[in-house]
Design a protein around this motif. Structure first.
Motif, short mmCIF file in Angstrom:
data_model
loop_
_atom_site.label_atom_id
_atom_site.label_comp_id
_atom_site.label_asym_id
_atom_site.label_seq_id
_atom_site.Cartn_x
_atom_site.Cartn_y
_atom_site.Cartn_z
N GLU A 148 0.87 -1.41 0.30
CA GLU A 148 -0.12 -0.33 -0.07
C GLU A 148 0.52 0.93 -0.14
N LEU A 149 1.97 0.67 0.53
CA LEU A 149 2.94 2.96 0.17
C LEU A 149 3.36 2.71 -0.93
N GLU A 150 3.57 1.67 -2.27
CA GLU A 150 4.17 2.52 -2.90
C GLU A 150 2.93 2.36 -4.00
N THR A 151 2.16 2.07 -3.11
CA THR A 151 0.64 2.99 -4.61
C THR A 151 0.16 3.84 -4.04
N ALA A 152 -0.14 4.56 -2.23
CA ALA A 152 -0.15 5.77 -2.01
C ALA A 152 0.88 6.81 -2.40
N ALA A 153 2.19 6.24 -2.48
CA ALA A 153 3.24 7.39 -3.20
C ALA A 153 3.09 7.60 -4.56
N ALA A 154 2.21 6.76 -5.42
CA ALA A 154 2.19 7.00 -7.07
C ALA A 154 1.03 7.65 -6.98
N GLU A 155 -0.07 7.62 -6.41
CA GLU A 155 -1.21 8.96 -6.17
C GLU A 155 -1.15 9.91 -5.93
N ALA A 156 -0.35 9.83 -5.10
CA ALA A 156 0.86 11.41 -4.12
C ALA A 156 1.80 12.20 -5.19
N LYS A 157 1.96 10.60 -6.17
CA LYS A 157 3.23 11.81 -7.13
C LYS A 157 4.38 11.72 -6.08
N ILE A 158 4.99 11.24 -4.90
CA ILE A 158 5.80 10.66 -4.34
C ILE A 158 6.57 9.81 -5.05
N ARG A 159 8.06 9.69 -5.16
CA ARG A 159 8.78 8.90 -5.85
C ARG A 159 8.31 7.76 -4.25
N PHE A 160 9.18 6.27 -5.00
CA PHE A 160 8.88 5.54 -4.09
C PHE A 160 10.11 4.69 -4.52
N VAL A 161 11.05 4.45 -3.40
CA VAL A 161 12.00 3.07 -3.85
C VAL A 161 12.25 2.27 -2.77
N GLY A 162 12.22 0.98 -3.62
CA GLY A 162 11.84 -0.40 -3.02
C GLY A 162 12.77 -0.63 -2.75
N GLU A 163 13.21 -1.76 -0.71
CA GLU A 163 14.77 -1.56 -0.38
C GLU A 163 13.97 -2.86 0.02
N GLY A 164 15.29 -3.27 -0.08
CA GLY A 164 15.10 -5.40 0.64
C GLY A 164 16.64 -4.63 1.62
N PHE A 165 15.92 -6.34 1.94
CA PHE A 165 16.88 -6.10 3.88
C PHE A 165 18.07 -7.76 3.49
N ALA A 166 19.73 -6.98 3.49
CA ALA A 166 20.05 -7.89 3.55
C ALA A 166 20.06 -9.40 4.83
N ASP A 167 20.20 -8.51 5.86
CA ASP A 167 20.04 -9.43 7.04
C ASP A 167 19.07 -10.34 8.16
N ARG A 168 17.84 -9.54 6.78
CA ARG A 168 16.45 -10.23 7.35
C ARG A 168 15.55 -11.74 6.39
N ALA A 169 15.36 -12.76 7.06
CA ALA A 169 15.11 -13.34 6.30
C ALA A 169 13.46 -13.30 6.23
N TYR A 170 13.08 -13.07 5.30
CA TYR A 170 11.55 -13.00 4.24
C TYR A 170 10.44 -14.76 4.68
N THR A 171 9.01 -14.34 4.84
CA THR A 171 8.17 -15.18 4.45
C THR A 171 7.95 -15.05 3.39
N PRO A 172 7.14 -16.04 3.09
CA PRO A 172 6.83 -16.38 1.23
C PRO A 172 5.76 -15.07 0.78
N SER A 173 5.18 -14.37 1.62
CA SER A 173 3.84 -13.33 1.76
C SER A 173 5.67 -12.46 0.27
N GLY A 174 6.26 -12.05 1.43
CA GLY A 174 6.96 -11.19 0.74
C GLY A 174 7.57 -10.10 2.20
N SER A 175 6.82 -10.41 3.44
CA SER A 175 7.20 -9.58 4.37
C SER A 175 7.78 -9.97 5.76
N LEU A 176 8.55 -9.54 5.95
CA LEU A 176 9.51 -9.66 7.07
C LEU A 176 8.80 -11.16 7.61
N ALA A 177 10.02 -11.33 8.06
CA ALA A 177 9.70 -12.52 9.23
C ALA A 177 9.78 -11.82 11.07
#
Length: 250
Positions: A148-177
């Motif tokens: 929702e952050l990326e979607t809201a940023a697009a609607e607000a015309k704010i630049r969005f930058v995707g972030e990944g985590f080197a030191d955290r495992a993820y869940t299969p849905s793509g959120s941080l464990a």
């Protein structure tokens, strides 16, 4: 190919310190600096901004819930209109110290429980983006892609930058464990391998041992992770050796 390397810094309080900020600011290209709500205080904010500017590191406002006791990692029910004002307050506070040091706040990254809540809740995401738009529409938002952050940023015309985590495992849905799960926090070789995987193939490991897609232009190494400085140094060296140019996105 270029990739930013960021870290959450300035998270001490008074005489209590967390992590080696000075050492991390010799390695990372962007610093997410606590703004006094989940951690940090005016003197720490000033000192961290000054060191970041001296090292050519971009300054980001690491905004969170007003929760020093829980380090901003507890879910707190905040009305969207109140959240907008609290985020605006934090950005302005940090920007004062950034400007005193000779630069400015260039982006915003939510912290902890707010990071996860705003990623899933459209109203909270919109409130957070409203604060950015109120303060400076040129600010970028750093956060998890495909939320929702990326979607809201697009609607607000704010630049969005995707972030990944080197030191955290993820869940299969793509959120941080969740941090309480065994294997949720990655160390040493695992973190370096994950950073390289995100850079090379846009995938990360899951807590169950599989893989999940991660769209990221910036990689985070938490400043409070054990051996964080050495981990960040190795990640930056490995990225450079593989031909990835490490540079700020802002």
């Amino acid at each position: 190919m270029a990739l930013d390397l960021n870290s959450d810094l300035g998270e001490g309080f008074g005489p209590w310190t967390m992590g080696d900020d000075a050492a991390m600011l010799d390695i990372v290209t962007s610093a997410n600096i606590a703004c006094g709500f989940h951690a940090g205080d005016p003197s720490i904010m000033r000192a961290t901004c000054a060191t970041a500017v001296r090292n050519g590191v971009r300054i980001g406002a690491h905004v969170g819930y007003r929760d020093l006791v829980g380090f901003g990692r507890r879910a707190i029910a905040v009305a969207p209109v109140e959240l907008r004002d609290e985020v605006l307050y934090q950005i302005g506070a940090l920007d004062a110290f950034a400007k005193t040091a000779g630069d400015r706040v260039r982006y915003v990254k939510p912290h902890g429980a707010l990071y996860h809540a705003a990623a899933a809740d459209r109203e909270l995401a919109e409130a957070l983006l409203a604060a950015l738009a109120d303060y400076d529409a040129e600010l970028a938002l750093l956060g998890p892609a495909g939320t929702e952050l990326e979607t809201a940023a697009a609607e607000a015309k704010i630049r969005f930058v995707g972030e990944g985590f080197a030191d955290r495992a993820y869940t299969p849905s793509g959120s941080l464990a969740p941090r309480g799960l065994p294997g949720a926090v990655l160390h040493s070789e695992e973190a370096v391998a994950q950073a390289m995987s995100i850079a090379a193939s846009r995938t990360a490991r899951t807590i169950e041992g599989g893989e999940v897609a991660v769209s990221a232009a910036s990689l985070c190494v938490h400043g409070d992770t054990p051996a964080a400085v050495e981990m960040a140094r190795r990640i930056r060296a490995s990225l450079a050796e593989s031909g990835v140019q490490v540079e700020p996105f802002a």
